[in-house]
Design a protein around this motif. Sequence first.
Motif, PDB file in Angstrom:
ATOM      1  N   ARG A  10       0.837  -1.207   0.000  1.00 37.17           N
ATOM      2  CA  ARG A  10       0.000   0.000   0.000  1.00 37.17           C
ATOM      3  C   ARG A  10       0.870   1.255   0.000  1.00 37.17           C
ATOM      4  N   ALA A  13       2.177   1.731  -3.525  1.00 36.64           N
ATOM      5  CA  ALA A  13       1.128   2.245  -4.405  1.00 36.64           C
ATOM      6  C   ALA A  13       0.866   3.727  -4.138  1.00 36.64           C
ATOM      7  N   GLU A  17       1.313   6.912  -6.726  1.00 38.76           N
ATOM      8  CA  GLU A  17       0.154   7.752  -7.024  1.00 38.76           C
ATOM      9  C   GLU A  17       0.332   9.189  -6.528  1.00 38.76           C
TER      10      GLU A  17
END
Length: 253
Positions: A10, A13, A17
């Motif tokens: 996570r 990611a 992003e």
Amino acid sequence: MGQAHDVLERARAARLEGRHEDALRDHLWFHENALAVEPGMAGVRLSFALRDWIYLAEKFPLARRALQGLRDRDTARLLEGDGSRSGGARDLFRDIAAINGALGEERATHELFERLDLQAPALAQQCADLALPALAAAEDFALARRYLGDPAARVANLAANLNGYTEELVRSGNTSSAPALLSFVLNYAKEVRLVVEILHRQGEEESAAQVSRAALEELKSDALRDAVQREFDTPGATIAAMVAHARANVTEH
């Protein structure tokens, strides 16, 4: 996969992003809690997770300051004699050295070890093998030699570990562990080169030559000796082999 793995993914990611604060929050959680929920993540915690943290710091300077803050906190704990955490003072030093390595601040590890040498020599002895790369990087070969101990015994122990790992792979018939074996070879060659460099820098040429020979003679497999010799002759050859193996697997699948 468990909770710690999911949090690390996570964080990755979130970084990709552009959600930098979320990524930092997950990295902090992972560093502080991963071993409590997934003890098997110990290696990942001080390698891939720190690498990803540095990638985040390149885009988000607060992440670098946060990592330095953890390092400074743990350094204070170590100097205050806090070995109460799981694994004790040696693991605390391991964390500090790994963070300094990720930050490119190996000199801080050298300075910490100098303080331990003066203030807590018994603890310095416990942590010496973890400190040797930083001592060599700082070219403090006199201090490194003092804590190196018996170089022949050190190399014999490293070779025994590599032999044992290889024999276990053969017994298990595990053909999917080639990358792990190559990594073991790479680390073995790196450790031997470190020992040899320390001896060279201290003028112990005969001992350095003996260690170099023993590093190959102690290995039980011809294939293993060949792999280590290639890495000695051409540093980086093992990494090239790991990359080639990974690409072959991608092609096959």
